[in-house]
Design a protein around this motif. Structure first.
Motif, PDB file in Angstrom:
ATOM      1  N   LEU A 195      17.607  19.045 -20.834  1.00 40.17           N
ATOM      2  CA  LEU A 195      18.555  18.514 -19.864  1.00 40.17           C
ATOM      3  C   LEU A 195      19.977  18.533 -20.408  1.00 40.17           C
ATOM      4  CD1 LEU A 195      19.192  17.291 -17.153  1.00 40.17           C
ATOM      5  CD2 LEU A 195      18.514  15.044 -18.040  1.00 40.17           C
ATOM      6  N   TYR A 240      18.904   9.262 -16.539  1.00 43.80           N
ATOM      7  CA  TYR A 240      18.641  10.183 -15.439  1.00 43.80           C
ATOM      8  C   TYR A 240      17.164  10.477 -15.184  1.00 43.80           C
ATOM      9  CZ  TYR A 240      23.634  11.172 -15.476  1.00 43.80           C
ATOM     10  OH  TYR A 240      24.993  11.057 -15.398  1.00 43.80           O
ATOM     11  N   GLU A 241      16.316  10.328 -16.189  1.00 48.49           N
ATOM     12  CA  GLU A 241      14.935  10.764 -16.021  1.00 48.49           C
ATOM     13  C   GLU A 241      13.903   9.670 -16.261  1.00 48.49           C
ATOM     14  OE1 GLU A 241      14.976  15.476 -16.948  1.00 48.49           O
ATOM     15  OE2 GLU A 241      14.589  14.188 -18.667  1.00 48.49           O
ATOM     16  N   PRO A 296      12.128   9.001  -8.963  1.00 47.04           N
ATOM     17  CA  PRO A 296      12.521   8.352 -10.212  1.00 47.04           C
ATOM     18  C   PRO A 296      13.309   7.087  -9.883  1.00 47.04           C
ATOM     19  CG  PRO A 296      13.947  10.210  -9.777  1.00 47.04           C
ATOM     20  CD  PRO A 296      12.865  10.255  -8.737  1.00 47.04           C
ATOM     21  N   ARG A 353      17.915  11.032 -20.993  1.00 45.45           N
ATOM     22  CA  ARG A 353      16.555  10.729 -20.543  1.00 45.45           C
ATOM     23  C   ARG A 353      16.481   9.361 -19.880  1.00 45.45           C
ATOM     24  NH1 ARG A 353      11.817  10.040 -24.888  1.00 45.45           N
ATOM     25  NH2 ARG A 353      12.831   7.991 -25.055  1.00 45.45           N
ATOM     26  N   LYS A 405      15.515  12.789 -11.144  1.00 44.25           N
ATOM     27  CA  LYS A 405      14.743  13.356 -12.236  1.00 44.25           C
ATOM     28  C   LYS A 405      14.668  14.865 -12.109  1.00 44.25           C
ATOM     29  CE  LYS A 405      10.301  12.954 -14.564  1.00 44.25           C
ATOM     30  NZ  LYS A 405       9.016  12.277 -14.597  1.00 44.25           N
ATOM     31  N   ARG A 406      14.886  15.556 -13.219  1.00 49.97           N
ATOM     32  CA  ARG A 406      14.780  17.001 -13.236  1.00 49.97           C
ATOM     33  C   ARG A 406      13.346  17.425 -13.507  1.00 49.97           C
ATOM     34  NH1 ARG A 406      19.802  19.427 -13.447  1.00 49.97           N
ATOM     35  NH2 ARG A 406      21.281  17.936 -12.657  1.00 49.97           N
TER      36      ARG A 406
END
Length: 564
Positions: A162, A398-399, A454, A395, A25-26
């Protein structure tokens, strides 16, 4: 049958790597409003009434809209749907409709083997869906025919943080590849930059021969010679070799590519020529030097002289059966082919190193940083909807903060696998697996807790932890983690990755002549390494390569490169 099974296993393993080890997660957050109703047609910037500050990258259309696409069908041996689901009706299509108000309809779907032919026929006929994935050549054809939407404003207004961060990381070359006369006409499909070759060494063999870990190329050459000539496995037989090499067969330069990179040779890609243009890495003086060194090793008995008859899989079998203690391969080489050596020998141990050049760490080459183009038809009434789909993909993949949702959307247990392939649009992060490993490292180091991870990083941490807790069957995952942390992280931080700079659409010369030039190249390389041809013949090969189409191809690529 054996070969077929191996191919299937390798495909499954690679898909698992792309899925299980994807990213973390960024910290960046998208600027969003509580509610946005997107009901107006937005085929160009003049039709978009909202300012950039007003729009929501995930805003829902009310009423819902329909956009069309085409695609290939997921591999049924990899993608398993729950009963009643298929490519047109699945958790992705339903969630997208529910949360974004976008109904995705496919004009047609085909087996992947037929996709290119079907796309070319569709493009020639001119009846296009709203969005679809194309190659560089197809993108060029569509752009020249002025069939694509100008998505400049839609991208700036609707792309999530992102998405923009990922595309911007690709640099000017990626942006230029989808921009002409200041207009953005495609969304680049970002490719991973993690798949370049590392150096893997059997450290138990180093211990057996009382050798230190190598720190540069000269050290490595001594290790390779010892592994070939000094019975590192202690069985009293001359049955081991130094470095695996491909012959003039399928597999190209897969096994020796890392060694050539160590000598500053970057074959099969296009690199800076020092004069503002690009040159083909296979015809440089550094490549000549690398071939000369490989020939020297062959004459010393460090390289198996029968390499000329071995393709990729023949070398693979030699590695898994314990004939090599040096292997050049990506971070997931620990999964295949190295895990079988550990399964067969309880004393076997491998460690990943950076490529070792004359003075230490050497640059590794990578493929181009994009793998395709998502194009949007000029007749699409809502081009920003495609960008919202891309936002949604990034999203969720990756998040995603919710493990239950992530599992449902990505890989729903052992029974329903690779569900993520059902997304209408895909692209990737350049260092997704490294990002996941760095999150796992923070947990191991006590900087964060498991609850802070995450979902997509949980598998990385969990599998590595099982290995560290003593489960040798998880050795491969422990080494995936270590190779990313210890090696790939260095390459990213030091900017020691040399990516192919040729993102030009294939010109006439490339299309008609490169295949034969490549065959000539592979044949000459094998002959030089084996001693069938003198190293002096490399210069003649270069001249022939240039005169029979290489110069034309280089001119095509440089015309594109200098006109960006």
């Amino acid at each position: 049958m054996k070969r077929t099974k191996r191919v299937i296993v390798s495909i499954v393993v690679l898909c698992m790597v792309l899925l299980v080890l994807a990213a973390c997660k960024r910290d960046t957050k998208d600027k969003t409003n509580d509610t946005v109703s997107d009901t107006n047609s937005k085929s160009d910037s003049s039709k978009i009434s909202e300012t950039v500050e007003d729009v929501d990258p995930f805003g829902k259309y009310d009423p819902a809209i329909t956009i069309t696409s085409v695609r290939d069908l997921p591999n049924p041996s990899i993608v398993k749907y729950p009963e009643g689901d298929d490519i047109e009706n699945n958790v992705w299509t339903r969630t997208i409709l529910e949360e974004l108000g976008i109904n995705v309809e496919y004009m047609w779907t085909v087996d992947s083997s037929q996709l290119s032919t079907r796309l070319n026929a569709m493009i020639a006929g001119g009846k296009l869906p709203d969005f679809f994935l194309v190659t560089g050549a197809q993108y060029q054809e569509l752009r020249e025919a002025e069939l694509l939407a100008d998505i400049t404003y839609a991208y700036e207004a609707y792309a999530s943080d992102l998405v923009k961060e990922t595309i911007n990381y690709g640099g000017k070359d990626v942006i230029d590849a989808v921009t002409q006369d200041g207009k953005m006409t495609a969304l680049p499909t970002i490719a991973s930059q993690e798949f370049g070759p590392m150096l893997w060494i059997r450290t138990d063999w180093l211990d057996n021969l009382n050798l230190p870990e190598p720190e540069n190329l000269d050290d490595l050459l001594k290790v390779a010679e010892a592994f070939a000539l000094e019975d590192p496995d202690g069985n009293g037989e001359k049955d081991t070799w130094g470095i695996p090499i491909n012959g003039d067969t399928s597999g190209g330069l897969a096994w020796q590519l890392g060694f050539m990179n160590s000598m500053e040779s970057y074959p099969n890609i296009w690199i800076d020529d020092g004069n503002g243009g690009l040159q083909y890495g296979s015809i440089t003086e550094e490549t000549k030097n690398a071939l000369a060194k490989l020939n020297e090793l062959c004459e010393k008995g460090v390289i198996d002289p029968e390499f000329v008859t071995r393709d990729y899989w023949a070398n693979y079998d030699q590695i898994t059966s314990g004939k090599y203690g040096i292997v050049y391969g990506p971070y997931y080489a620990s999964i295949s082919p190295l895990q079988p050596t550990v399964d067969a020998d309880e004393n076997a141990e491998w460690k990943a190193f950076p490529l070792l050049g004359k003075n230490g760490m050497a640059k590794m080459q990578q493929s181009v940083p994009l793998s395709g183009f998502w194009v949007i038809s000029k007749d699409c009434e809502n081009p920003e909807a495609v960008i919202k789909l891309l936002n949604f993909w990034y999203r969720e993949f990756y998040e995603s903060p919710n493990i239950d949702r992530y599992t449902k959307m990505i890989n729903d247990g052992a029974e329903y696998t690779s569900i993520y392939s059902s997304t209408p649009i895909q692209s990737f992060l350049q260092f997704a697996n490294l990002d996941a490993a760095l999150v796992a490292k923070d947990v191991f180091d006590g900087k964060i807790t498991e609850n802070d991870m995450p979902p997509i990083a949980i598998q990385m941490y969990g599998d590595a932890k099982k290995y560290y807790d003593g489960d040798r069957s998880m050795w491969m995952w422990g080494k995936v983690y270590e190779s990313l942390i210890d090696v790939m992280n260095q390459y990213k931080e030091k900017n020691f990755i040399l990516a192919d700079k040729n993102m030009a659409p294939p010109g006439d010369a490339m299309t008609s002549k490169f295949t034969s030039l490549y065959a000539m190249e592979m044949s000459m390389f094998a002959k030089i390494i084996s001693g069938q041809a003198s190293i002096d013949e490399f210069d003649s090969f270069v001249e022939e390569w240039k005169s029979t189409g290489g110069d034309e191809i280089t001119a095509e690529i440089n015309n594109w490169y200098k006109s960006r």
